[in-house]
Design a protein around this motif. Sequence first.
Motif, PDB file in Angstrom:
ATOM      1  N   LEU A 233       0.827  -1.206   0.000  1.00 13.86           N
ATOM      2  CA  LEU A 233       0.000   0.000   0.000  1.00 13.86           C
ATOM      3  C   LEU A 233       0.864   1.261   0.000  1.00 13.86           C
ATOM      4  O   LEU A 233       0.576   2.228  -0.719  1.00 13.86           O
ATOM      5  CB  LEU A 233      -0.933  -0.017   1.208  1.00 13.86           C
ATOM      6  CG  LEU A 233      -1.867   1.182   1.374  1.00 13.86           C
ATOM      7  CD1 LEU A 233      -2.701   1.417   0.121  1.00 13.86           C
ATOM      8  CD2 LEU A 233      -2.767   0.981   2.582  1.00 13.86           C
ATOM      9  N   ILE A 234       1.919   1.267   0.790  1.00 14.58           N
ATOM     10  CA  ILE A 234       2.837   2.417   0.798  1.00 14.58           C
ATOM     11  C   ILE A 234       3.453   2.613  -0.578  1.00 14.58           C
ATOM     12  O   ILE A 234       3.558   3.735  -1.083  1.00 14.58           O
ATOM     13  CB  ILE A 234       3.923   2.223   1.875  1.00 14.58           C
ATOM     14  CG1 ILE A 234       3.312   2.337   3.273  1.00 14.58           C
ATOM     15  CG2 ILE A 234       5.051   3.238   1.701  1.00 14.58           C
ATOM     16  CD1 ILE A 234       4.269   1.985   4.396  1.00 14.58           C
ATOM     17  N   GLN A 235       3.849   1.519  -1.216  1.00  9.63           N
ATOM     18  CA  GLN A 235       4.431   1.619  -2.556  1.00  9.63           C
ATOM     19  C   GLN A 235       3.388   2.122  -3.564  1.00  9.63           C
ATOM     20  O   GLN A 235       3.715   2.913  -4.457  1.00  9.63           O
ATOM     21  CB  GLN A 235       4.967   0.257  -3.000  1.00  9.63           C
ATOM     22  CG  GLN A 235       5.845   0.327  -4.236  1.00  9.63           C
ATOM     23  CD  GLN A 235       6.477  -1.010  -4.554  1.00  9.63           C
ATOM     24  OE1 GLN A 235       5.769  -1.985  -4.793  1.00  9.63           O
ATOM     25  NE2 GLN A 235       7.804  -1.052  -4.576  1.00  9.63           N
ATOM     26  N   ALA A 236       2.132   1.700  -3.413  1.00  5.44           N
ATOM     27  CA  ALA A 236       1.070   2.157  -4.312  1.00  5.44           C
ATOM     28  C   ALA A 236       0.835   3.654  -4.157  1.00  5.44           C
ATOM     29  O   ALA A 236       0.565   4.362  -5.138  1.00  5.44           O
ATOM     30  CB  ALA A 236      -0.214   1.377  -4.035  1.00  5.44           C
ATOM     31  N   ILE A 237       0.919   4.155  -2.936  1.00  8.36           N
ATOM     32  CA  ILE A 237       0.759   5.591  -2.696  1.00  8.36           C
ATOM     33  C   ILE A 237       1.916   6.367  -3.311  1.00  8.36           C
ATOM     34  O   ILE A 237       1.730   7.430  -3.915  1.00  8.36           O
ATOM     35  CB  ILE A 237       0.648   5.861  -1.185  1.00  8.36           C
ATOM     36  CG1 ILE A 237      -0.671   5.306  -0.639  1.00  8.36           C
ATOM     37  CG2 ILE A 237       0.755   7.354  -0.878  1.00  8.36           C
ATOM     38  CD1 ILE A 237      -0.779   5.319   0.871  1.00  8.36           C
ATOM     39  N   VAL A 402      -4.624   5.078  -6.282  1.00  4.74           N
ATOM     40  CA  VAL A 402      -3.912   4.258  -5.298  1.00  4.74           C
ATOM     41  C   VAL A 402      -4.473   2.840  -5.287  1.00  4.74           C
ATOM     42  O   VAL A 402      -3.716   1.854  -5.260  1.00  4.74           O
ATOM     43  CB  VAL A 402      -4.008   4.887  -3.895  1.00  4.74           C
ATOM     44  CG1 VAL A 402      -3.448   3.932  -2.839  1.00  4.74           C
ATOM     45  CG2 VAL A 402      -3.258   6.210  -3.848  1.00  4.74           C
ATOM     46  N   GLN A 403      -5.794   2.709  -5.325  1.00  2.00           N
ATOM     47  CA  GLN A 403      -6.405   1.386  -5.309  1.00  2.00           C
ATOM     48  C   GLN A 403      -5.978   0.573  -6.530  1.00  2.00           C
ATOM     49  O   GLN A 403      -5.628  -0.612  -6.419  1.00  2.00           O
ATOM     50  CB  GLN A 403      -7.942   1.497  -5.266  1.00  2.00           C
ATOM     51  CG  GLN A 403      -8.477   2.176  -4.028  1.00  2.00           C
ATOM     52  CD  GLN A 403      -8.678   3.674  -4.196  1.00  2.00           C
ATOM     53  OE1 GLN A 403      -7.761   4.387  -4.620  1.00  2.00           O
ATOM     54  NE2 GLN A 403      -9.867   4.163  -3.865  1.00  2.00           N
ATOM     55  N   ARG A 404      -6.014   1.198  -7.718  1.00  2.00           N
ATOM     56  CA  ARG A 404      -5.584   0.497  -8.932  1.00  2.00           C
ATOM     57  C   ARG A 404      -4.116   0.094  -8.835  1.00  2.00           C
ATOM     58  O   ARG A 404      -3.738  -1.027  -9.198  1.00  2.00           O
ATOM     59  CB  ARG A 404      -5.816   1.377 -10.169  1.00  2.00           C
ATOM     60  CG  ARG A 404      -7.276   1.511 -10.560  1.00  2.00           C
ATOM     61  CD  ARG A 404      -7.393   1.985 -12.015  1.00  2.00           C
ATOM     62  NE  ARG A 404      -6.798   3.303 -12.185  1.00  2.00           N
ATOM     63  CZ  ARG A 404      -7.483   4.437 -12.135  1.00  2.00           C
ATOM     64  NH1 ARG A 404      -8.773   4.413 -11.873  1.00  2.00           N
ATOM     65  NH2 ARG A 404      -6.881   5.587 -12.322  1.00  2.00           N
ATOM     66  N   ASN A 405      -3.282   1.018  -8.356  1.00  2.00           N
ATOM     67  CA  ASN A 405      -1.854   0.698  -8.223  1.00  2.00           C
ATOM     68  C   ASN A 405      -1.644  -0.465  -7.267  1.00  2.00           C
ATOM     69  O   ASN A 405      -0.794  -1.340  -7.513  1.00  2.00           O
ATOM     70  CB  ASN A 405      -1.090   1.926  -7.723  1.00  2.00           C
ATOM     71  CG  ASN A 405      -1.041   3.045  -8.748  1.00  2.00           C
ATOM     72  OD1 ASN A 405      -1.140   2.793  -9.949  1.00  2.00           O
ATOM     73  ND2 ASN A 405      -0.895   4.272  -8.286  1.00  2.00           N
TER      74      ASN A 405
END
Length: 430
Positions: A233-237, A402-405
């Motif tokens: 999640l941190i990486q997606a952000i 962010v969700q897609r990533n």
Amino acid sequence: MTRQLKRQKTFQWTRLDNAAKIFPPTSTARDSKVFRFACELNEPVEPAALQRALDQTLVQFPFYRSSLKKGLFWYYLEGSDQPVQVEAEDEPPCSMLYRGDGRDPLFRVTYYRRRINLEVYHALADGTGALHFLRVLVYHYLVLVHAADFPEGPPLIDYDASAAQKFDDSFLKYYSSDKKAPPELNPSAYQLRGSRLPDLRLSIVEGRFSVRALLAKAHEYGTTLTVFLASVLIQAIHSQMSLRDERRPVVVTVPVNLRNYFPSATARNFFSVVNVGYNFSQRSGELEDIIAQVAQGLEAELTADKLARRMNRLADLEHTMLIRVIPLFLKIPVLKFSNWITEREVTVSFSNIGKVEMPAAMQRYIRLVDVFLSTKRLQACMSSFGDNFVITFTTPLASTDVQRNFFRILTGMGLEAAVTTNLAEFEEVD
């Protein structure tokens, strides 16, 4: 039914627990402080049986039949004789339960097709407490609907706490003024910003995975499932942050079930939170490095001693005589300001309810259990039942980058995801 429920009322009023005190003054139509558990069955819900199951469950959880009142110094819960009716779902998820009038129930039970929904106002209970209620509710429902499948009697459920234990204020039970953490001074975190959905709508994006596959992937990285997914999640952000944004850390706040550290069977609130951050301007940004940082942060914070010290520091405020005698109307702006400061220190909330257990003989009737809540920021909630792992993102923001990533990172590792959403414009995960 009403007469029976009146006989079961076991309290006139009680103070809010320490964690609950922040919710009434900070509840708004935009952030209702309501969370939802949904149990999806393998068959359509029978409303009449669900109502009977709710009546039986309320006998075991009488304090759920309460309303929230304003006192001179604090908010408090007052026992209520008002009947609670099961209804077909006809409002947006996590709609307001507490509207400041002190009459409405603090939870609701609805159904939609195969789903049983339990929505709870956070001042009444935390996720673990509400999950106990949901499990007992679904248990009674399945006993009623499938009585013929249990000719020798229904199986036993593993939550048999007494009414007093369910009603216990565990913050008060474990409070000690001798062991307190110093005040925390944390930097402001990176904030997700952008346009909001109209009409106070929530974006809900749900991803389903195999528990076994996710665990295997986390173990490939030598870590736990919670650390692994928080790091992803941190990486997606980070994928949508500018170089200027990287000056501020991405901070994940993680609710902690204190029952895992201090013996308690309470069905009320008994949780704390810990924050773990990652500063991309100071580190490599590789997933392995994020995992190492998150694991180190959680390991340092998740000890009984540290949690006790933080719990005592927060509880100490309500035990201080000067604060106790300040009228509620003067406390409210202070609580709102304190909440605003706390929110500036957090980028995203990340909650793992964990594995939901039901008696083995009942598992064939249940497909999955998921959880999500209202929020002013991005929130991720996770739960698992059997091999079905569900992570649900909620946010008032229109962007779903962010969700897609997040899902693309995981599917890029070879994991299979089934993604659903209430947004027609959501782009499918490749």
